[in-house]
Design a protein around this motif. Structure first.
Motif, PDB file in Angstrom:
ATOM      1  N   ALA A 101       0.830  -1.221   0.000  1.00  0.00           N
ATOM      2  CA  ALA A 101       0.000   0.000   0.000  1.00  0.00           C
ATOM      3  C   ALA A 101       0.854   1.256   0.000  1.00  0.00           C
ATOM      4  O   ALA A 101       1.690   1.446   0.887  1.00  0.00           O
ATOM      5  N   SER A 102       0.619   2.120  -0.983  1.00  0.00           N
ATOM      6  CA  SER A 102       1.356   3.382  -1.009  1.00  0.00           C
ATOM      7  C   SER A 102       0.936   4.287   0.145  1.00  0.00           C
ATOM      8  O   SER A 102       1.717   5.097   0.619  1.00  0.00           O
ATOM      9  N   LEU A 103      -0.306   4.134   0.605  1.00  0.00           N
ATOM     10  CA  LEU A 103      -0.767   4.975   1.715  1.00  0.00           C
ATOM     11  C   LEU A 103       0.104   4.755   2.957  1.00  0.00           C
ATOM     12  O   LEU A 103       0.391   5.682   3.701  1.00  0.00           O
ATOM     13  N   TYR A 140      -8.272  13.923  -1.493  1.00  0.00           N
ATOM     14  CA  TYR A 140      -8.402  12.537  -1.007  1.00  0.00           C
ATOM     15  C   TYR A 140      -8.527  12.553   0.509  1.00  0.00           C
ATOM     16  O   TYR A 140      -7.618  13.010   1.199  1.00  0.00           O
ATOM     17  N   VAL A 184      -2.529  14.971  -5.855  1.00  0.00           N
ATOM     18  CA  VAL A 184      -2.814  13.816  -6.722  1.00  0.00           C
ATOM     19  C   VAL A 184      -2.801  14.411  -8.133  1.00  0.00           C
ATOM     20  O   VAL A 184      -3.804  14.928  -8.610  1.00  0.00           O
ATOM     21  N   ASN A 189      -8.045  12.890  -7.236  1.00  0.00           N
ATOM     22  CA  ASN A 189      -9.159  12.356  -6.450  1.00  0.00           C
ATOM     23  C   ASN A 189      -9.766  13.526  -5.692  1.00  0.00           C
ATOM     24  O   ASN A 189      -9.079  14.117  -4.874  1.00  0.00           O
ATOM     25  N   ASP A 218       1.326  12.181  -4.937  1.00  0.00           N
ATOM     26  CA  ASP A 218       0.723  10.843  -4.960  1.00  0.00           C
ATOM     27  C   ASP A 218       0.208  10.564  -6.373  1.00  0.00           C
ATOM     28  O   ASP A 218      -0.917  10.928  -6.720  1.00  0.00           O
ATOM     29  N   ALA A 220      -1.158   8.223  -7.842  1.00  0.00           N
ATOM     30  CA  ALA A 220      -1.930   6.979  -7.712  1.00  0.00           C
ATOM     31  C   ALA A 220      -2.573   6.545  -9.025  1.00  0.00           C
ATOM     32  O   ALA A 220      -2.814   5.372  -9.245  1.00  0.00           O
ATOM     33  N   TYR A 221      -2.873   7.528  -9.910  1.00  0.00           N
ATOM     34  CA  TYR A 221      -3.608   7.196 -11.138  1.00  0.00           C
ATOM     35  C   TYR A 221      -2.771   7.477 -12.398  1.00  0.00           C
ATOM     36  O   TYR A 221      -3.279   7.926 -13.418  1.00  0.00           O
ATOM     37  N   SER A 254       1.368   2.947  -6.781  1.00  0.00           N
ATOM     38  CA  SER A 254       1.174   1.537  -6.435  1.00  0.00           C
ATOM     39  C   SER A 254       0.435   0.823  -7.557  1.00  0.00           C
ATOM     40  O   SER A 254      -0.074   1.457  -8.484  1.00  0.00           O
ATOM     41  N   SER A 256      -2.227  -0.893  -6.838  1.00  0.00           N
ATOM     42  CA  SER A 256      -3.513  -1.244  -6.223  1.00  0.00           C
ATOM     43  C   SER A 256      -4.642  -1.323  -7.245  1.00  0.00           C
ATOM     44  O   SER A 256      -5.517  -2.162  -7.134  1.00  0.00           O
ATOM     45  N   LYS A 257      -4.621  -0.419  -8.220  1.00  0.00           N
ATOM     46  CA  LYS A 257      -5.694  -0.430  -9.223  1.00  0.00           C
ATOM     47  C   LYS A 257      -5.159  -0.836 -10.594  1.00  0.00           C
ATOM     48  O   LYS A 257      -5.708  -0.475 -11.630  1.00  0.00           O
TER      49      LYS A 257
HETATM   50  C1  PLP Z   1      -5.181   9.271  -4.441  1.00  0.00           C
HETATM   51  C2  PLP Z   1      -5.044   7.937  -3.812  1.00  0.00           C
HETATM   52  N1  PLP Z   1      -3.882   7.579  -3.266  1.00  0.00           N
HETATM   53  C3  PLP Z   1      -3.714   6.381  -2.685  1.00  0.00           C
HETATM   54  C4  PLP Z   1      -4.738   5.481  -2.614  1.00  0.00           C
HETATM   55  C5  PLP Z   1      -4.507   4.189  -1.931  1.00  0.00           C
HETATM   56  O1  PLP Z   1      -3.442   3.520  -2.562  1.00  0.00           O
HETATM   57  P1  PLP Z   1      -2.776   2.243  -1.944  1.00  0.00           P
HETATM   58  O2  PLP Z   1      -3.701   1.108  -2.108  1.00  0.00           O
HETATM   59  O3  PLP Z   1      -1.515   2.095  -2.739  1.00  0.00           O
HETATM   60  O4  PLP Z   1      -2.503   2.531  -0.496  1.00  0.00           O
HETATM   61  C6  PLP Z   1      -5.978   5.802  -3.170  1.00  0.00           C
HETATM   62  C7  PLP Z   1      -7.111   4.865  -3.096  1.00  0.00           C
HETATM   63  O5  PLP Z   1      -8.222   5.172  -3.362  1.00  0.00           O
HETATM   64  C8  PLP Z   1      -6.131   7.066  -3.784  1.00  0.00           C
HETATM   65  O6  PLP Z   1      -7.302   7.452  -4.323  1.00  0.00           O
END
Ligand code: PLP
Length: 424
Positions: A101-103, A140, A184, A189, A218, A220-221, A254, A256-257
């Motif tokens: 998890a990046s979080l 987020y 982000v 987000n 971040d 993430a996307y 990450s 994750s998606k």
């Molecule tokens: C902007 C953003 N960062 C991080 C995450 C979570 O990522 P990870 O699963 O790598 O912790 C999310 C999940 O919705 C997200 O929207």
């Protein structure tokens, strides 16, 4: 259909009776639908479940001569660093590959700033009387919660169509208590905005008063288009380096998606000096992250081009869901003049701005009719939307048929709450 604000009181009363009846009909369906969190749907998980078939031959356990089953290589497998570096456009040696998890990496970075300080901190942040953090909003919720949980003061920065309002940011960073900023940058987000080249340049060139300012980037996307082709995006590490700000930024990402949320791999990317500093701290904390999963991902995703092919298949599932949401909003709500929204091309959310003062009420009505949405206000610091307007819609989890029902409920609730505020 006349827009609600332009209707006469009598027209609104008649419309209210009509919408109220529809609401009762929807309630009678006893729905139980969830559009609260950006989770991939089952079809997407099925799409990537062949990842479990990897790593069944002895040679699969060895990467660049490293036995991935054993302890060691704190900063991750070189092959996993190469994979993330290619995706993010940075250098492999700038990448630290972590766990699932990046979080967690983001939390840990903030936590280390508090307990030990960042590389250029005069003292750990916990010794500072006040720490402020910039929160482009809507944003987020989990980012905001992390910095709130450490007792920072959250400073709301308005979002524009090009990213955070940079005039506001440049003013705010003159305060030495302002220690960092969440971002982000691609398919933000929840707004789904891609920061413009000029916004990125201004961010990279910032001259904050705090010597240890921490730019939380971040990404993430980063490869998460569901409409159209992959959009190239600048490497923030080299952008910051252009302005002598190489130690200011930590980028996160990450899978994750891309593969499995909670079962993927994550990374941060930073300057060489930051990497040495973080490794010194992290080596006390952990011997090594899960290299078995890192190797599984390297074998499965191969490289950026191959990962992008997989993202196209995700897009084939996600695209119709987003279109279903936005098409219904355009048909049902646009003519009424009671809300606005973006039509995103990537990411996981549709950000809806309801008539000010109606987001919470809309959320409650949806709940009453069996549709769970992200809490109204969650996209703002402290969970408080000053306008009570933003609603984050996460269309990824429900199948299209359920989504259509959920949106029907949402539209009805938007209408009811707008009519309540306008007066009937
Ligand atoms: C902007 C953003 N960062 C991080 C995450 C979570 O990522 P990870 O699963 O790598 O912790 C999310 C999940 O919705 C997200 O929207």
């Amino acid at each position: 259909m006349t827009a609600y604000p332009q209707m006469t009181a009598a027209e609104r009363t008649a419309e209210y009776a009509c919408v109220q009846q529809k609401f009762e009909e929807l309630k009678a369906r006893n729905l139980k639908l969830n559009m609260a969190r950006g989770k991939p749907g089952k079809a997407q998980l099925d799409l990537v479940s062949d990842i479990f078939g990897f790593m069944n031959k002895p040679e699969d356990y060895v990467s660049d001569g490293i036995d991935v089953r054993n302890y060691g290589d704190l900063s991750g497998l070189p092959a996993a660093k190469r994979l993330f570096a290619e995706i993010l456009g940075c250098q492999p040696e700038q990448v630290f590959v972590g766990g699932n998890a990046s979080l967690q990496l983001m939390y840990d970075t903030i936590s280390k700033a508090c307990t030990h300080g960042m590389l250029h901190s005069p003292r750990p942040w916990c010794k500072e009387p006040v720490v402020k953090f910039l929160c482009p909003s809507p944003g987020y919720d989990r980012h905001f919660k992390v910095t709130e949980s450490f007792g920072f003061q959250l400073v709301t920065i308005p979002m524009t169509d090009e990213g955070p309002d940079m005039d506001a940011v440049e003013k705010a960073i003159q305060d030495p208590c302002v220690k960092g900023m969440w971002n982000v940058p691609k398919y933000s987000n929840p707004d789904g905005i891609i920061y413009s080249a000029e916004t990125i340049r201004r961010i990279a060139a910032m001259k904050p008063a705090a010597p240890d300012f921490l730019l939380m980037w971040d990404n993430a996307y980063c490869i998460h288009e569901f409409e159209g082709d992959y959009v190239e995006f600048p490497d923030i590490l080299s952008e910051c380096a252009k302005y002598g700000n190489e130690d200011m930024v930590f980028e996160f990402a990450s899978t994750s998606k891309v593969t499995l949320p909670g079962g993927g791999i994550s990374c941060f990317a930073c300057s060489e000096a930051n990497m040495a500093y973080m490794e010194k701290l992290l080596t006390v904390q952990i011997i090594s992250f899960d290299k078995v999963n890192q190797q599984r991902h390297v074998l499965y995703l191969k490289n950026k081009a191959h990962a992008l092919e997989l993202m196209k298949r995700h897009a084939a599932v996600l695209g119709p869901k987003f279109r279903a949401v936005v098409d219904v909003l355009e048909r049902e709500i646009a003519p009424l003049g009671i809300a606005r929204w973006q039509r995103p091309k990537g990411g996981y959310f549709v950000s809806l701005y309801a008539m000010p003062g109606t987001a919470k009420r809309t959320w409650e009505l949806c709940k009453e009719a069996g549709v769970t949405l992200t809490n109204a206000g969650a996209t703002y610091p402290y969970g408080k939307d000053p306008e009570d307007s933003n609603i984050r819609i996460a269309p990824s989890l429900p199948p299209v048929e359920e989504l259509e029902q959920a949106i029907e409920v949402l539209c009805t609730c938007l209408k009811l709450s707008a009519l309540e505020v306008l007066g009937v």
